[in-house]
Design a protein around this motif. Structure first.
Motif, short mmCIF file in Angstrom:
data_model
loop_
_atom_site.label_atom_id
_atom_site.label_comp_id
_atom_site.label_asym_id
_atom_site.label_seq_id
_atom_site.Cartn_x
_atom_site.Cartn_y
_atom_site.Cartn_z
N LYS A 279 0.72 -1.25 0.12
CA LYS A 279 0.15 -0.16 0.03
C LYS A 279 0.83 1.27 0.08
CE LYS A 279 -3.56 -1.72 -0.85
NZ LYS A 279 -4.06 -1.21 -2.20
N GLU A 280 2.09 1.13 0.61
CA GLU A 280 3.00 2.19 0.40
C GLU A 280 3.28 2.87 -0.91
OE1 GLU A 280 6.58 2.19 2.78
OE2 GLU A 280 5.51 0.85 4.17
N TYR A 281 3.23 1.71 -1.76
CA TYR A 281 3.55 2.30 -3.27
C TYR A 281 2.26 2.16 -4.20
CZ TYR A 281 8.11 1.06 -1.41
OH TYR A 281 9.30 1.13 -0.26
N GLY A 282 0.98 2.19 -3.30
CA GLY A 282 0.16 2.28 -4.30
C GLY A 282 -0.37 0.92 -5.12
N ILE A 283 0.32 -0.29 -4.76
CA ILE A 283 0.27 -1.26 -5.42
C ILE A 283 -1.19 -1.98 -5.22
CG2 ILE A 283 0.78 -3.95 -5.47
CD1 ILE A 283 3.73 -2.85 -4.89
N TRP A 284 -1.82 -2.48 -6.11
CA TRP A 284 -3.25 -3.36 -6.13
C TRP A 284 -2.80 -4.56 -5.29
CZ3 TRP A 284 -8.21 -2.58 -8.96
CH2 TRP A 284 -9.32 -3.64 -8.66
N VAL A 285 -3.49 -4.93 -4.45
CA VAL A 285 -3.25 -6.38 -3.85
C VAL A 285 -4.21 -7.32 -3.95
CG1 VAL A 285 -2.43 -7.55 -1.62
CG2 VAL A 285 -1.68 -5.16 -2.09
N HIS A 286 -3.94 -8.39 -4.47
CA HIS A 286 -4.94 -9.45 -4.79
C HIS A 286 -4.71 -10.84 -3.89
CE1 HIS A 286 -8.02 -12.03 -6.82
NE2 HIS A 286 -7.08 -13.01 -6.73
N VAL A 287 -5.68 -11.26 -3.17
CA VAL A 287 -5.51 -12.68 -2.51
C VAL A 287 -5.83 -13.87 -3.54
CG1 VAL A 287 -5.95 -13.83 -0.41
CG2 VAL A 287 -5.34 -11.37 -0.24
N ASP A 288 -5.07 -14.71 -3.96
CA ASP A 288 -5.62 -15.87 -4.31
C ASP A 288 -5.77 -16.82 -3.26
OD1 ASP A 288 -5.70 -18.43 -5.66
OD2 ASP A 288 -3.99 -18.39 -6.62
N ALA A 289 -6.97 -17.25 -2.92
CA ALA A 289 -7.00 -18.13 -1.73
C ALA A 289 -8.07 -19.47 -2.36
CB ALA A 289 -8.04 -17.36 -0.85
N ALA A 290 -7.54 -19.83 -3.69
CA ALA A 290 -8.51 -20.64 -4.27
C ALA A 290 -8.76 -21.92 -3.61
CB ALA A 290 -7.40 -21.07 -5.58
#
Lengths: 512, 512
Positions: A279-290
């Motif tokens: 978040k410090e770098y404005g990155i989109w975070v996705h969680v793959d919890a398949a």
């Protein structure tokens, strides 16, 4: 509600029996009932078949004609051919002796719901094309979110929302493109070559494919190494280091795919700590919890989702552990508008007043394709037929069986658990024997796997992580009971006995 | 072949009736038989329901609880709720009175095959994971190619091959990315911004979405105008002009999507002439034959595919006109290696000796996702249950019904056919009356459509092409017979009578 006056119904002309009627209700009824009995018998007898198909390449291609018949064949002939030609070529994913990959789970409730989905054959691209399909999907995504205790920011009853995709790949593609387009809006499309995406060396292989599909330059995909010391989870410290190096080079950090339950060993990335960095770098975070996400419906596993309130999107595949049959992948997003901005289409022939109002969701704008099936029926049937408590028990029973297997492995001094078990997957191997090379241990384990699978009585697979070749025993096929786990272990142990004896009786390594 | 010795089968412990067994074969049998009767009755009574759902947004969301139940509900309750809560919210795509969009066609044969596909729940990502699924798919793709008289260069028995995708969008995405990566290999990934893709203003709206997904800059998507004079097909001359302008600017022409049967009006692009132009510039040519391609199994329509030997890929959706139910899109490619180069993944946990040999196809490398269902069973059941001749008759009967409708429209002087009919879609409208503005004609036709659809007796949609608002009457829902077409016309005519009278009796335009 919902019926027309009877004089509205068009009078059919008298039935011409020679006419081609591919959906005559009574013909349908007869064939479908026959098929149901065929399927129920298949499930009853499933253990009679080798779980891993024993056919050779070309077995079917070589026996079928080159072109379809001009005239009809009888239904009974075709159904008999399923038994004769198809079943021997199946690797029986639903066999209770299937311990390979991750199991793909099923249930009577999902089967009948899937029949209803097929029955309606509605193409719910927008609200009006199938109001029930859209609305039930919205409610089911909220129900499942509630079971996972996701924050309201992922729910339609809050400020987000969810959608059913076919696969994790599509879920990642849709969110990645949303993130990409948001970034390109700021930096200009000509700078697509500056965008950097992050994952670990344990992230699912499809991630690399999907990034390339989305036009991310292959050299801009960071696959950050993990280690046995971190139980193969992604280190936030290392992530920061990699990001900082990219930023120093003038690159633009875009997207992080973290994983809750990796495919090789069910490693869990620390969502909160990773999101804090990203978040410090404005990155989109996705969680793959398949796979692992389903376990989080049990309070004792929910902590794996700690920090989910910080991420942008989360995907979970109920076909892996929540009994839905294929293909069913849930995707929740915090800001649906970003997805819709990237994926909406608005051709004239799909326009109508309701769909253009803000009051409805048009799911075609949340996915790659236009058409879509009424998949949410499966979740509705499962959740109501079994209730949350039974589903939690189901997760716990699978994990309990994996614990049983783990104990059995530990009780045999020739074997070792390679990676600590977290869910229902046990990663183990024959230990390295004194005086033998590591490569010999690998060969021995490979041979053991081959012998186990060639019996047709059990199917397991392998992986290599941190340079170690290991066997994967994934518990969770719907029909598996403890007796199958114990019998599988007995088989593995017996075959290991023979194998180890063969090797010790020979001094040279070429014994196998 | 294909059975284990009986002593191989693991002895189950005695049945504990309290245990959670989501796939007990006898419980499955009972519920599935009930559901089959429910479905057969639905098909029998389908005309009783308004074809276009009459519910309002929120109808279902507002009545379902916010969270799933903790404990089970009875199967009969849930099935009753399908009747009570779901059916009123369905737009009944299988109704014989559905003439909207393109119909989505079905059959008893496909239904039972789909049940078998669900039953096995095999995840055929590579050959070994489901040999029968891979091999049957290969044979079915060749069978359908033979029916379409495609050249051997698209067949496994020749030098190409085919794969089942879910949607046209995925088919285009996979081929576009293959073309893109081939080009980027030559010009360097940093030049992605130079790649130009071509289609017409009638190309399916998903094309633009897919191009953007693949990282093609939005301003590099050429949507070449068509005109009523060319029956809305793409002009090869105009294509050349646009390409030449791009080349002159230093851009790199990449991909052309031509269409055999556009969504608005079923226009057909001249494949041969377009491919002749495109090939001069090394452009990948794809044919989107989602709807129109099926007609080419009849010799009298095969000429629409003339020139297909020159193109690189072709997609066709049997769910549109070949009775398969959703979702089933065939993609044939001339050079599968290019697809595999772009889409292959090879993680350790999916590796095995057979899959790495050249003797087998691993379909995960032909698609976006990893998992995939055993969809080819549906084609196998349809082609064998009905035979090629019946399928050809089915296409011809649908077209004959469209001709009937066309004649009825032509017999009424107030109406006109706007675009010449090619297949089973009729584009028509109320003519412009003397002394009225064109915008008034549009308003009148909109009003007519609204009135027709609000009866619930018929569902049609509209389009706007070349600035003309027109009504689309798409014949082909599986249960539609000539009597339904005639009844639909009677309804349209009657409502037009009232509407026209209302308007003439009022002098001002605000009467509607």
């Amino acid at each position: 509600m919902g019926s027309l006056p009877s004089d509205f119904i068009t009078k059919s002309k008298s039935v011409d029996t020679n006419e081609f009627k591919p959906l005559d209700p009574e013909d349908f009824r007869e064939k479908a009932h026959k098929t149901i009995d065929f399927i129920a018998d298949y499930y009853k007898n499933i253990e009679k078949y080798p779980v891993l198909s024993q056919v050779q390449p070309g077995y079917l291609r070589n026996q079928l004609p080159e072109a379809p018949p001009d005239t009809p064949e009888s239904f009974d002939t075709i159904l008999a051919d399923v038994q004769k030609d198809i079943i021997p070529g199946m690797t029986h994913w639903l066999s209770p002796n299937f311990f390979a990959f991750f199991p793909s789970t099923v249930s009577s409730a999902a089967f009948v719901a899937e029949m209803l989905c097929t029955c309606f054959n509605s193409v719910g691209f927008n609200w009006l094309a199938s109001p029930a399909a859209t609305e039930l999907e919205m409610v089911m995504m909220d129900w499942l979110a509630a079971m996972l205790k996701l924050p309201k920011s992922f729910m339609f009853s809050g400020t987000g929302g969810g959608v059913l995709q076919s696969t994790t790949s599509e879920s990642i593609l849709c969110t990645l493109v949303a993130a990409r387009d948001r970034a390109l809006n700021e930096i200009g499309v000509e700078h697509i070559g500056k965008l950097i995406v992050y994952g670990s060396d344990q992230t699912h292989s499809t991630y690399m494919k999907v990034c390339k599909l989305a036009g991310i330059h292959p050299q801009n995909i960071r696959s950050i190494p993990t280690s046995v010391k971190d139980k193969f989870s992604l280190s936030p410290k290392l992530l920061r280091k990699v990001i900082e190096a990219d930023v120093a080079e003038g690159m633009v950090p875009l997207y992080l795919c973290s994983t809750l339950g990796t495919t090789s060993t069910t490693a869990v990335d620390p969502i909160k700590e990773l999101a804090d960095v990203a978040k410090e770098y404005g990155i989109w975070v996705h969680v793959d919890a398949a796979y692992g996400g389903s376990a989080c419906i049990c309070p004792e596993y929910r902590h794996f989702l700690d920090g989910v309130e910080l991420v942008d999107s989360l995907s979970l595949s109920p076909h892996k552990w929540l009994l839905t049959y294929l293909d069913c992948c849930c995707l929740w997003v915090k800001n649906p508008k970003l997805i819709v901005n990237s994926l909406c289409t608005n051709p004239e022939y799909l326009r109508n007043k309701i769909n253009e109002s803000d009051s409805v969701v048009n799911y075609k704008d949340w996915q790659v394709g236009t058409g879509r099936r009424f998949k949410s029926l499966r979740l509705w049937f499962i959740l109501r037929s079994y209730g949350v408590k039974n589903l939690q028990d189901h997760i716990r029973t699978d994990i309990q069986m994996a614990i049983t297997f783990e104990r059995l492995v530990k009780s045999d001094h020739r074997f070792e658990i390679v990676v600590p078990r977290r869910f229902s997957l046990v990663c183990f191997r024959l230990k390295q024997f004194n005086g033998f090379e590591p490569s010999y241990t690998e060969l021995l384990n490979k041979k053991l796997l081959e012998r186990v699978n060639s019996t047709g009585r059990v199917y397991m697979t392998h992986t290599v992580v941190g340079g170690i070749y290991m066997l994967r025993f994934a518990v969770g096929a719907t029909l598996t009971e403890e007796c199958h786990v114990i019998a599988a272990w007995e088989l593995i142990r017996e075959l290991a006995d023979t194998l180890v004896k063969e090797c010790y009786s020979s001094i040279t390594a070429n014994c196998i």
